[in-house]
Write an enzyme that holds these catalytic residues in place. Sequence first.
Site, mmCIF file in Angstrom:
data_model
loop_
_atom_site.group_PDB
_atom_site.id
_atom_site.type_symbol
_atom_site.label_atom_id
_atom_site.label_comp_id
_atom_site.label_asym_id
_atom_site.label_seq_id
_atom_site.Cartn_x
_atom_site.Cartn_y
_atom_site.Cartn_z
ATOM 1 N N ASP A 287 0.877 -1.181 0.000
ATOM 2 C CA ASP A 287 0.000 0.000 0.000
ATOM 3 C C ASP A 287 0.913 1.230 0.000
ATOM 4 O O ASP A 287 2.144 1.103 0.126
ATOM 5 C CB ASP A 287 -0.886 -0.017 1.266
ATOM 6 C CG ASP A 287 -1.817 1.182 1.356
ATOM 7 O OD1 ASP A 287 -2.364 1.593 0.318
ATOM 8 O OD2 ASP A 287 -1.996 1.737 2.459
ATOM 9 N N SER A 288 0.297 2.400 -0.071
ATOM 10 C CA SER A 288 1.083 3.635 -0.013
ATOM 11 C C SER A 288 1.533 3.948 1.409
ATOM 12 O O SER A 288 2.415 4.780 1.609
ATOM 13 C CB SER A 288 0.223 4.791 -0.512
ATOM 14 O OG SER A 288 -0.928 4.897 0.318
ATOM 15 N N CYS B 242 -4.412 -1.763 -1.698
ATOM 16 C CA CYS B 242 -4.640 -0.348 -1.976
ATOM 17 C C CYS B 242 -5.706 -0.264 -3.059
ATOM 18 O O CYS B 242 -5.531 -0.808 -4.158
ATOM 19 C CB CYS B 242 -3.345 0.302 -2.463
ATOM 20 S SG CYS B 242 -3.576 1.988 -3.001
ATOM 21 N N GLU C 57 -3.318 8.332 8.147
ATOM 22 C CA GLU C 57 -1.865 8.180 7.970
ATOM 23 C C GLU C 57 -1.114 8.975 9.043
ATOM 24 O O GLU C 57 -0.081 8.540 9.537
ATOM 25 C CB GLU C 57 -1.466 8.635 6.559
ATOM 26 C CG GLU C 57 -0.044 8.347 6.173
ATOM 27 C CD GLU C 57 0.287 6.862 5.964
ATOM 28 O OE1 GLU C 57 -0.614 6.079 5.625
ATOM 29 O OE2 GLU C 57 1.469 6.497 6.157
ATOM 30 N N CYS D 231 -11.168 2.482 0.634
ATOM 31 C CA CYS D 231 -9.762 2.856 0.802
ATOM 32 C C CYS D 231 -9.296 2.076 2.015
ATOM 33 O O CYS D 231 -9.996 2.038 3.039
ATOM 34 C CB CYS D 231 -9.626 4.358 1.045
ATOM 35 S SG CYS D 231 -7.945 4.819 1.533
ATOM 36 N N HIS E 145 -7.229 2.668 4.178
ATOM 37 C CA HIS E 145 -7.004 3.451 5.403
ATOM 38 C C HIS E 145 -8.286 3.531 6.253
ATOM 39 O O HIS E 145 -8.211 3.778 7.453
ATOM 40 C CB HIS E 145 -6.556 4.877 5.049
ATOM 41 C CG HIS E 145 -5.111 4.987 4.689
ATOM 42 N ND1 HIS E 145 -4.582 4.421 3.554
ATOM 43 C CD2 HIS E 145 -4.063 5.596 5.330
ATOM 44 C CE1 HIS E 145 -3.282 4.692 3.496
ATOM 45 N NE2 HIS E 145 -2.949 5.399 4.563
#
Length: 267
Positions: free
Chosen positions: A11-12, A74, A154, A186, A188
Site C-alpha cells: 500500500d502507499s 490499496c 496516515e 480505501c 485506510h
Amino acid sequence: MNTESFIGIFDSGVGGLAVVNTLSYLLPNENFLYVADSKNFPYGTKTKSQIEAFSKRIVKFLLGRNVKAIVVACNTVSSIAIPELKRIAYPIPVFGMIQAGARIAVKKTKNKKVAVISTPLTARSHAYKKEIQKIDRDIKVFEIGSQRMVNLVEDGNSRKKYAYNLVREKLKGVLSSKVDTLVLGCTHFPFLYKVVKNVVGEGIEIVDPSDELAEELKEFLEEKHFMNHSSIPSKKVFFTTGDAKEFLLKAKLFLKEPPQRVFSLMI
Ligand code: DGL
C-alpha cells in the site's frame, strides 16, 4: 517458490496494515512481506501513470523475493493498475480490492443503493461503479472521494474530534441518498470504522473489502495446495520506502501484532 514463501502485500502507507490484520486472522500460518510506499504517499492525488510506475516497481521487488501471491492492499492501485500488474507477475496471482469490495457490496445491499468512500483518484476512476454494475446493473452507486480522511489516518489522528467532524461533513450526501450499504473503498478507512459508524448509524451496513479478499485468497491457496502447513511460527516482514523509524511507530499503533522492526527499502 514453495508453500512457505511469503505473500507479498503493499500500500502507499498504513492502510494495508488493516488488510494484514484481516489476512493474518484468517490465514494465521502464512508469512507476509509488506511494503509501504511511504515516500510516495499519498497515492490518491497522483496521476494514473505515477500510480502505475510506483506499483510496478513494488511488484517487481516482491517477485524478486519469490512471493507466492501478491495482494494489492490499496484501492487506488487496484482501480487503475491490476491488469498490468497481473501481466508482470504472471504466473504469480495478484489480488485487488475493487472486485472483492464490489462482490461484498452486491451481496449486502437490499435496496440496491450503495455508497463507496475512497480516495479522489479511485472515485474518479469509477472502478467501483463499473465493477458493481457488472454484477447487477440496477444497483445505484454513489462514489465519494476524500483525501483528507486518508491523511487523517496516515497521520495517526483518526480518533480526534475533527476526524468526526470531517467524516460527518463528507458523508452528508450518503445519508440523504438513502443507501443501505457503505463500502470502505480505501484501505485506510477501516481505521476510521468507529467514527464512520457513529456518523452513519445502525441503518447503514459498513463493509470492508478485505474480508472478501481474505476469503478469496484462502480459497485460492486451498485449491492450489499452496497453504502453508509448516509448524514454524509465521513471519511478518515490513519494508518502507520512507522513514523506517517513523513507520515502525505507526505499525505499532495499527497492527494487532506489532512488529519489532521495519526495514528501509530503496526502489
Ligand atoms: N490506502 C490506499 C487506498 O486504498 C491509498 C491512500 C493514499 O495513498 O491516498 O486507496
